[in-house]
Design an enzyme around this catalytic site. Structure first.
Site, PDB file in Angstrom:
ATOM      1  N   CYS A 194     -11.487  18.554 -20.881  1.00 30.99           N
ATOM      2  CA  CYS A 194     -11.711  17.523 -21.903  1.00 30.99           C
ATOM      3  C   CYS A 194     -11.805  16.131 -21.276  1.00 30.99           C
ATOM      4  CB  CYS A 194     -10.572  17.591 -22.919  1.00 30.99           C
ATOM      5  SG  CYS A 194     -10.480  16.213 -24.054  1.00 30.99           S
TER       6      CYS A 194
ATOM      7  N   CYS B  21      -9.544  13.456 -22.817  1.00 29.50           N
ATOM      8  CA  CYS B  21      -8.149  13.750 -22.432  1.00 29.50           C
ATOM      9  C   CYS B  21      -7.852  13.151 -21.057  1.00 29.50           C
ATOM     10  CB  CYS B  21      -7.897  15.257 -22.389  1.00 29.50           C
ATOM     11  SG  CYS B  21      -8.127  16.098 -23.962  1.00 29.50           S
TER      12      CYS B  21
END
Length: 104
Positions: free
Chosen positions: A29, A32
């Site tokens: 991600c 993230c």
């Protein structure tokens, strides 16, 4: 300092003496990875006051399902074992810091 959150240690962290911030994330991600350094910085700044944990949704899908995590990063803020706030997506440090302060 950040702790790794798993199904095995979540309950004890949730019911611990300090408020808990849980970052639901995954290695693949991008957003993230963008907020990870900011969360690490805040974890150090609030060490001893707030527990900051990272929960990999790939390794702990049952925890992600329990909290209805559909998008990552999702950060939940817990106090006294209850969710008091939640952020979804990459947000600026100022927004995260505001949420951290509200837990104290």
């Amino acid at each position: 300092m950040e702790v790794k959150i798993t199904s095995e240690n979540f309950e004890s962290l949730k019911n611990g003496e300090q408020p808990l911030v849980v970052d639901f994330w995954a290695t693949w991600c991008g957003p993230c990875r963008m907020i990870a350094p900011v969360l690490s910085e805040l974890a150090q700044e609030y060490d001893g006051k707030i527990t900051v944990g990272k929960c990999d949704v790939e390794e702990n899908d049952e925890l992600a399902a329990e909290f209805g995590i559909r998008n990552i990063p999702t950060i939940i803020f817990m106090k006294d074992g209850e969710i008091v706030d939640k952020l979804v997506g990459a947000v600026p440090k100022a927004k995260l810091e505001e949420k951290f302060k509200s837990l104290l």
